[in-house]
Design a protein around this motif. Structure first.
Motif, PDB file in Angstrom:
ATOM      1  N   TYR A 189     -49.065-122.930 -30.264  1.00 36.58           N
ATOM      2  CA  TYR A 189     -47.522-123.130 -29.094  1.00 36.58           C
ATOM      3  C   TYR A 189     -47.453-122.583 -27.722  1.00 36.58           C
ATOM      4  CZ  TYR A 189     -42.611-122.765 -28.729  1.00 36.58           C
ATOM      5  OH  TYR A 189     -41.286-123.380 -28.518  1.00 36.58           O
ATOM      6  N   GLN A 190     -46.246-123.670 -27.294  1.00 29.97           N
ATOM      7  CA  GLN A 190     -46.231-124.430 -25.848  1.00 29.97           C
ATOM      8  C   GLN A 190     -45.075-124.433 -25.038  1.00 29.97           C
ATOM      9  OE1 GLN A 190     -49.671-126.043 -23.578  1.00 29.97           O
ATOM     10  NE2 GLN A 190     -50.782-125.369 -24.791  1.00 29.97           N
ATOM     11  N   GLN A 191     -43.986-123.925 -24.375  1.00 34.08           N
ATOM     12  CA  GLN A 191     -42.837-124.013 -23.799  1.00 34.08           C
ATOM     13  C   GLN A 191     -43.292-124.296 -22.918  1.00 34.08           C
ATOM     14  OE1 GLN A 191     -40.213-122.338 -26.145  1.00 34.08           O
ATOM     15  NE2 GLN A 191     -38.385-122.050 -24.321  1.00 34.08           N
ATOM     16  N   MET A 192     -42.158-125.291 -22.005  1.00 36.13           N
ATOM     17  CA  MET A 192     -42.053-125.466 -20.652  1.00 36.13           C
ATOM     18  C   MET A 192     -40.730-124.281 -20.916  1.00 36.13           C
ATOM     19  SD  MET A 192     -44.656-127.561 -19.334  1.00 36.13           S
ATOM     20  CE  MET A 192     -44.236-127.679 -17.529  1.00 36.13           C
ATOM     21  N   LEU A 193     -41.422-123.113 -19.290  1.00 40.34           N
ATOM     22  CA  LEU A 193     -40.029-122.471 -18.887  1.00 40.34           C
ATOM     23  C   LEU A 193     -38.738-122.848 -17.713  1.00 40.34           C
ATOM     24  CD1 LEU A 193     -41.534-119.342 -19.199  1.00 40.34           C
ATOM     25  CD2 LEU A 193     -39.942-120.008 -21.018  1.00 40.34           C
ATOM     26  N   GLN A 194     -39.980-124.268 -16.524  1.00 34.02           N
ATOM     27  CA  GLN A 194     -39.137-124.697 -15.782  1.00 34.02           C
ATOM     28  C   GLN A 194     -38.600-124.206 -15.172  1.00 34.02           C
ATOM     29  OE1 GLN A 194     -36.200-126.992 -17.982  1.00 34.02           O
ATOM     30  NE2 GLN A 194     -37.201-128.668 -18.667  1.00 34.02           N
ATOM     31  N   GLY A 195     -39.485-122.716 -14.215  1.00 30.71           N
ATOM     32  CA  GLY A 195     -38.809-121.588 -13.341  1.00 30.71           C
ATOM     33  C   GLY A 195     -38.308-120.919 -13.459  1.00 30.71           C
ATOM     34  N   LYS A 196     -37.304-120.662 -15.265  1.00 31.44           N
ATOM     35  CA  LYS A 196     -36.492-119.933 -14.668  1.00 31.44           C
ATOM     36  C   LYS A 196     -36.860-118.456 -15.495  1.00 31.44           C
ATOM     37  CE  LYS A 196     -32.712-118.762 -17.410  1.00 31.44           C
ATOM     38  NZ  LYS A 196     -31.314-119.663 -18.597  1.00 31.44           N
ATOM     39  N   VAL A 197     -36.994-117.648 -14.419  1.00 31.62           N
ATOM     40  CA  VAL A 197     -37.137-116.306 -15.102  1.00 31.62           C
ATOM     41  C   VAL A 197     -36.342-115.084 -15.867  1.00 31.62           C
ATOM     42  CG1 VAL A 197     -36.956-114.243 -13.599  1.00 31.62           C
ATOM     43  CG2 VAL A 197     -36.637-116.087 -12.332  1.00 31.62           C
ATOM     44  N   TYR A 198     -37.271-115.418 -17.039  1.00 33.18           N
ATOM     45  CA  TYR A 198     -36.865-114.499 -18.270  1.00 33.18           C
ATOM     46  C   TYR A 198     -38.118-113.441 -17.874  1.00 33.18           C
ATOM     47  CZ  TYR A 198     -35.524-118.247 -20.631  1.00 33.18           C
ATOM     48  OH  TYR A 198     -34.756-120.009 -20.585  1.00 33.18           O
ATOM     49  N   GLN A 199     -37.226-112.402 -18.569  1.00 36.59           N
ATOM     50  CA  GLN A 199     -37.952-110.257 -18.982  1.00 36.59           C
ATOM     51  C   GLN A 199     -38.987-110.563 -19.303  1.00 36.59           C
ATOM     52  OE1 GLN A 199     -36.808-108.292 -16.518  1.00 36.59           O
ATOM     53  NE2 GLN A 199     -35.369-109.605 -14.521  1.00 36.59           N
ATOM     54  N   MET A 200     -38.454-110.244 -20.978  1.00 38.68           N
ATOM     55  CA  MET A 200     -39.243-109.656 -22.029  1.00 38.68           C
ATOM     56  C   MET A 200     -39.267-111.408 -22.466  1.00 38.68           C
ATOM     57  SD  MET A 200     -38.971-106.665 -23.803  1.00 38.68           S
ATOM     58  CE  MET A 200     -37.828-106.511 -24.541  1.00 38.68           C
ATOM     59  N   TYR A 220     -43.408-120.421 -15.515  1.00 44.23           N
ATOM     60  CA  TYR A 220     -43.802-122.103 -15.658  1.00 44.23           C
ATOM     61  C   TYR A 220     -43.841-122.421 -17.794  1.00 44.23           C
ATOM     62  CZ  TYR A 220     -43.931-122.174 -10.374  1.00 44.23           C
ATOM     63  OH  TYR A 220     -43.261-122.307  -9.061  1.00 44.23           O
ATOM     64  N   MET A 221     -44.299-121.615 -17.497  1.00 45.18           N
ATOM     65  CA  MET A 221     -45.391-121.760 -19.043  1.00 45.18           C
ATOM     66  C   MET A 221     -45.422-120.400 -20.611  1.00 45.18           C
ATOM     67  SD  MET A 221     -46.964-124.041 -20.809  1.00 45.18           S
ATOM     68  CE  MET A 221     -47.271-125.403 -20.233  1.00 45.18           C
ATOM     69  N   LEU A 222     -45.000-120.921 -21.058  1.00 51.35           N
ATOM     70  CA  LEU A 222     -45.296-120.022 -21.848  1.00 51.35           C
ATOM     71  C   LEU A 222     -46.297-120.389 -23.697  1.00 51.35           C
ATOM     72  CD1 LEU A 222     -44.856-117.705 -24.165  1.00 51.35           C
ATOM     73  CD2 LEU A 222     -42.880-119.070 -24.954  1.00 51.35           C
ATOM     74  N   TRP A 223     -47.038-119.820 -23.797  1.00 51.54           N
ATOM     75  CA  TRP A 223     -48.127-119.783 -24.627  1.00 51.54           C
ATOM     76  C   TRP A 223     -48.836-119.119 -25.424  1.00 51.54           C
ATOM     77  CZ3 TRP A 223     -53.418-118.390 -25.159  1.00 51.54           C
ATOM     78  CH2 TRP A 223     -53.624-119.738 -26.160  1.00 51.54           C
ATOM     79  N   VAL A 224     -48.386-119.135 -26.674  1.00 46.76           N
ATOM     80  CA  VAL A 224     -48.744-118.488 -27.970  1.00 46.76           C
ATOM     81  C   VAL A 224     -50.169-118.946 -28.787  1.00 46.76           C
ATOM     82  CG1 VAL A 224     -47.883-117.739 -29.574  1.00 46.76           C
ATOM     83  CG2 VAL A 224     -47.069-118.108 -27.772  1.00 46.76           C
ATOM     84  N   ARG A 225     -50.878-117.946 -29.223  1.00 50.82           N
ATOM     85  CA  ARG A 225     -52.321-118.633 -29.828  1.00 50.82           C
ATOM     86  C   ARG A 225     -52.024-117.275 -31.610  1.00 50.82           C
ATOM     87  NH1 ARG A 225     -54.288-122.853 -32.163  1.00 50.82           N
ATOM     88  NH2 ARG A 225     -56.714-122.347 -33.066  1.00 50.82           N
ATOM     89  N   PHE A 226     -52.223-118.205 -32.255  1.00 50.36           N
ATOM     90  CA  PHE A 226     -51.775-117.387 -33.572  1.00 50.36           C
ATOM     91  C   PHE A 226     -53.515-117.271 -33.681  1.00 50.36           C
ATOM     92  CE2 PHE A 226     -47.691-118.310 -33.636  1.00 50.36           C
ATOM     93  CZ  PHE A 226     -46.870-117.173 -33.578  1.00 50.36           C
TER      94      PHE A 226
END
Length: 251
Positions: A189-200, A220-226
């Motif tokens: 799974y991949q998701q673009m975060l578009q520069g938005k800041v998250y804490q967790m 910029y990017m979130l990546w999850v590999r199961f």
């Protein structure tokens, strides 16, 4: 459901590590065997090691004040339950005041105790806390359970306000986001975060699936590999679709 959490920065990583140590401490200090109380005491030493890497006290006080000011802005909102809001604000005040009143550097009472420091110096050596190395500690371990418990809680007491503040900050952070159902196609799974800041990030999935997420992320990017575990417990790529819930948390 099993929940995995991933911190986006070093500050939240430190808070999560301290929370993990606190859960471990609470479990072992409530036990009765001397070896279990040894683990509880060693965990306090670990807490000092992690907490000493950053000025957590001032950092937590600033965050609690920021949360208070943010929540005060909701008082005029008729859609917000006033009693619940007031309860959270009161808790913020109580926790902040307790942390302000905590004297000195975090864990200084333990650092000033030469006997405890002698134990700490030996526990970092494998097998270093034997009775021939620390006869006085060996004698203390033979004291009644109630006395050992009272001693450990007395040594931990000055740290308690820090962990109460830490718990409140993490609770507010976890409640800041809502879960969204996702599907990892072929285990990825991949998701673009578009520069938005998250804490967790919080990821929940059905434990019976046997999937284990390996998470990496930046602004910029979130990546999850199961992955999954075979008989040798070594993680192996999971090639099937995996349903999960994703929560992005930010103050």
């Amino acid at each position: 459901m099993i929940v995995y959490e991933y911190p986006f920065n070093e500050r939240i990583r430190t808070l999560l590590r301290l929370e993990d140590l606190y859960e471990k401490f609470k479990f072992f200090v409530a036990q009765e065997h001397p070896l279990q109380h040894h683990v509880a005491l060693a965990t306090i030493f670990d807490m000092l090691e992690v907490a000493g890497r950053a000025d957590l006290k001032s950092d937590l006080l600033q965050e609690l004040e920021r949360q208070k000011q943010s929540l005060l802005g909701y008082r005029s909102n008729p859609a917000v339950a006033r009693d619940m809001l007031d309860a959270v604000l009161a808790e913020l005040d109580t926790v902040s005041n307790a942390l302000v009143n905590a004297q000195g550097k975090t864990g200084q009472n333990v650092r000033d105790n030469e006997w405890l420091m002698s134990i700490r110096g030996r526990t970092i050596i494998p097998g270093g806390a034997c009775e021939f190395d620390l006869p006085s500690y060996h004698a203390w371990q033979r004291r009644p359970t109630e006395q050992r418990y009272a001693d450990i809680m007395n040594w931990f007491a000055p740290l308690a306000p820090l962990f109460e503040a830490l718990a409140l900050v993490l609770r507010l952070l976890r409640n800041s986001g809502g879960p969204v159902k996702m599907i990892a196609s072929s285990g990825s799974y991949q998701q673009m975060l578009q520069g938005k800041v998250y804490q967790m990030l919080r990821l929940s999935l059905d434990e019976s699936i046997g999937a284990i997420p390996e998470i990496s992320a930046n602004k910029y990017m979130l990546w999850v590999r199961f992955t999954t575990q075979g008989g040798d417990l070594k993680p192996k790529p999971l090639e099937e679709d995996v349903p999960f819930e994703l929560t992005l948390c930010n103050f």
